[in-house]
Scaffold this motif. Structure first.
Motif, PDB file in Angstrom:
ATOM      1  N   ALA A 145       5.307   4.270   2.262  1.00  0.00           N
ATOM      2  CA  ALA A 145       5.728   5.527   2.887  1.00  0.00           C
ATOM      3  C   ALA A 145       6.449   5.268   4.203  1.00  0.00           C
ATOM      4  O   ALA A 145       7.469   5.897   4.496  1.00  0.00           O
ATOM      5  N   LEU A 146       5.935   4.342   4.993  1.00  0.00           N
ATOM      6  CA  LEU A 146       6.577   4.022   6.276  1.00  0.00           C
ATOM      7  C   LEU A 146       7.957   3.423   6.052  1.00  0.00           C
ATOM      8  O   LEU A 146       8.901   3.741   6.778  1.00  0.00           O
ATOM      9  N   ARG A 147       8.073   2.582   5.070  1.00  0.00           N
ATOM     10  CA  ARG A 147       9.369   1.961   4.782  1.00  0.00           C
ATOM     11  C   ARG A 147      10.387   3.007   4.322  1.00  0.00           C
ATOM     12  O   ARG A 147      11.563   2.931   4.679  1.00  0.00           O
ATOM     13  N   ALA A 148       9.918   3.962   3.521  1.00  0.00           N
ATOM     14  CA  ALA A 148      10.824   4.928   2.893  1.00  0.00           C
ATOM     15  C   ALA A 148      10.938   6.218   3.687  1.00  0.00           C
ATOM     16  O   ALA A 148      11.519   7.188   3.186  1.00  0.00           O
ATOM     17  N   ASP A 149      10.376   6.248   4.899  1.00  0.00           N
ATOM     18  CA  ASP A 149      10.433   7.444   5.746  1.00  0.00           C
ATOM     19  C   ASP A 149       9.826   8.641   5.015  1.00  0.00           C
ATOM     20  O   ASP A 149      10.403   9.737   4.959  1.00  0.00           O
ATOM     21  N   SER A 150       8.638   8.431   4.461  1.00  0.00           N
ATOM     22  CA  SER A 150       7.935   9.474   3.739  1.00  0.00           C
ATOM     23  C   SER A 150       6.493   9.504   4.246  1.00  0.00           C
ATOM     24  O   SER A 150       6.209   9.084   5.369  1.00  0.00           O
ATOM     25  N   ILE A 158       3.718   9.937  -1.502  1.00  0.00           N
ATOM     26  CA  ILE A 158       3.746   8.810  -2.437  1.00  0.00           C
ATOM     27  C   ILE A 158       2.625   8.961  -3.462  1.00  0.00           C
ATOM     28  O   ILE A 158       2.824   8.743  -4.663  1.00  0.00           O
ATOM     29  N   SER A 159       1.458   9.373  -2.995  1.00  0.00           N
ATOM     30  CA  SER A 159       0.331   9.573  -3.908  1.00  0.00           C
ATOM     31  C   SER A 159       0.628  10.666  -4.922  1.00  0.00           C
ATOM     32  O   SER A 159       0.348  10.512  -6.117  1.00  0.00           O
ATOM     33  N   SER A 217       0.838  -1.198   0.000  1.00  0.00           N
ATOM     34  CA  SER A 217       0.000   0.000   0.000  1.00  0.00           C
ATOM     35  C   SER A 217       0.872   1.246   0.000  1.00  0.00           C
ATOM     36  O   SER A 217       2.066   1.199   0.319  1.00  0.00           O
ATOM     37  N   GLN A 218       0.262   2.368  -0.348  1.00  0.00           N
ATOM     38  CA  GLN A 218       0.991   3.633  -0.313  1.00  0.00           C
ATOM     39  C   GLN A 218       1.476   3.937   1.098  1.00  0.00           C
ATOM     40  O   GLN A 218       2.605   4.411   1.286  1.00  0.00           O
ATOM     41  N   GLU A 256      17.325  10.726  -5.038  1.00  0.00           N
ATOM     42  CA  GLU A 256      17.462   9.907  -3.838  1.00  0.00           C
ATOM     43  C   GLU A 256      16.162   9.190  -3.509  1.00  0.00           C
ATOM     44  O   GLU A 256      16.175   8.023  -3.133  1.00  0.00           O
ATOM     45  N   MET A 257      15.016   9.886  -3.671  1.00  0.00           N
ATOM     46  CA  MET A 257      13.731   9.264  -3.360  1.00  0.00           C
ATOM     47  C   MET A 257      13.420   8.139  -4.335  1.00  0.00           C
ATOM     48  O   MET A 257      12.911   7.083  -3.942  1.00  0.00           O
ATOM     49  N   VAL A 258      13.722   8.338  -5.618  1.00  0.00           N
ATOM     50  CA  VAL A 258      13.489   7.267  -6.599  1.00  0.00           C
ATOM     51  C   VAL A 258      14.257   6.017  -6.206  1.00  0.00           C
ATOM     52  O   VAL A 258      13.709   4.902  -6.196  1.00  0.00           O
ATOM     53  N   LEU A 259      15.523   6.184  -5.859  1.00  0.00           N
ATOM     54  CA  LEU A 259      16.350   5.039  -5.491  1.00  0.00           C
ATOM     55  C   LEU A 259      15.858   4.408  -4.192  1.00  0.00           C
ATOM     56  O   LEU A 259      15.874   3.179  -4.040  1.00  0.00           O
ATOM     57  N   ARG A 260      15.409   5.234  -3.257  1.00  0.00           N
ATOM     58  CA  ARG A 260      14.927   4.706  -1.982  1.00  0.00           C
ATOM     59  C   ARG A 260      13.651   3.887  -2.182  1.00  0.00           C
ATOM     60  O   ARG A 260      13.504   2.791  -1.636  1.00  0.00           O
ATOM     61  N   LEU A 261      12.720   4.427  -2.958  1.00  0.00           N
ATOM     62  CA  LEU A 261      11.480   3.699  -3.221  1.00  0.00           C
ATOM     63  C   LEU A 261      11.767   2.405  -3.984  1.00  0.00           C
ATOM     64  O   LEU A 261      11.174   1.361  -3.702  1.00  0.00           O
ATOM     65  N   ALA A 262      12.682   2.481  -4.967  1.00  0.00           N
ATOM     66  CA  ALA A 262      13.025   1.289  -5.740  1.00  0.00           C
ATOM     67  C   ALA A 262      13.622   0.208  -4.847  1.00  0.00           C
ATOM     68  O   ALA A 262      13.327  -0.984  -5.005  1.00  0.00           O
ATOM     69  N   GLU A 263      14.440   0.620  -3.902  1.00  0.00           N
ATOM     70  CA  GLU A 263      15.045  -0.351  -2.990  1.00  0.00           C
ATOM     71  C   GLU A 263      13.983  -1.028  -2.134  1.00  0.00           C
ATOM     72  O   GLU A 263      13.995  -2.252  -1.968  1.00  0.00           O
TER      73      GLU A 263
END
Length: 266
Positions: free
Chosen positions: A29-34, A39-40, A24-25, A52-59
């Motif tokens: 968000a919780l995983r990526a500290d966002s 995310i929406s 879920s979004q 940095e956010m793209v790479l963090r979300l991808a990870e």
């Protein structure tokens, strides 16, 4: 399907990966500290994510390295991960290390393949199993799936072909879902369409053995050898080529196979 162009924004691509991973979004968000709101906004194109956010979300979505580069391109950034040819001097240590590893595994078979199962290295144990294979199947690029499942390849020698074939096709399906690779899908469609030889009703069933995993039972010079497959990959790769390499080793599954292979080395 692997996306390599920027005709789709990064938002829809990230949403597709998130939905494929069934996250879920809010969870992402919780995983990526966002925040779920951020995310929406990224997914709908209302907000442009930083590199940095793209790479963090991808990870956190476990996006394969090649597809992480595609996400960066879609977001307007340069690829982060290089794709170095395996024969490039920069990968000498990787290539030599893999070759030492599979040679040290002899007399047991070991092989190195890329994301499309093209053979990058093989030891003498593998070459032994390929004795008598027609030359057209051995022409570069040598493909492990074609060699195994082609009716002129190893397929007629595999005593439990239906089970082993099912295992390999399921493995490819999982990788297609993970990588969304069109070339891999085409390979799957090709090998899945190969005819399967009829089972020989006169063949005696194998002697029961307490296998801990599905064995590959393959005939070699009148003997049936049994192997358990193990696959290794590199931890935290920083190069597309290295990320897509896999080392498969065949562990003898019974004492008779161990004795026979050791006798060949002697």
């Amino acid at each position: 399907m692997t996306v390599t162009s920027t005709d789709r924004g990064v938002g829809p691509l990230l949403r597709a990966w998130r939905e494929q991973r069934r996250v879920s979004q809010l969870e992402l968000a919780l995983r990526a500290d966002s925040s779920a709101r951020h995310i929406s906004f990224i997914e709908t194109g209302r907000s442009r994510p930083s590199e940095e956010m793209v790479l963090r979300l991808a990870e956190h979505l476990d996006v394969p390295v090649r597809e992480r580069n595609a996400l960066l391109l879609a977001a307007g950034y340069a690829p982060h991960y290089p794709e170095t040819p395996l024969d490039d001097p920069a990968l000498d240590a990787v290539r030599q290390g893999m070759e030492r590893l599979i040679q040290g595994y002899e007399p047991y078979p070991a092989i190195v393949v890329d994301a499309l199962y093209n053979v990058q290295a093989a030891n003498r144990g593998i070459l032994m199993l390929l004795d008598g294979i027609p030359g057209h199947l051995l022409e570069p690029p040598l493909n492990a799936m074609r060699l195994t499942l082609h009716p002129e390849g190893l397929a007629p020698r595999i005593r439990n072909l239906r089970e082993w074939r099912g295992h390999l096709l399921e493995q490819m399906q999982r990788q297609i879902a993970l990588h969304r690779s069109e070339p891999l899908r085409k390979l799957y469609e090709e090998v899945a369409a190969y005819p399967v030889p009829e089972e020989d009703p006169s063949e005696e069933p194998a002697e029961p053995v307490p296998y801990f995993a599905l064995p590959l039972r393959i005939e070699h010079e009148g003997r049936t050898l049994s192997f358990i497959s193990s696959i290794s990959t590199f931890n935290t790769p920083m190069d597309v080529t290295v990320a897509e390499l896999a080392i498969e080793t065949l562990l003898p599954a019974d004492p008779a196979t161990v004795k026979y292979l050791q006798s060949l080395m002697a």
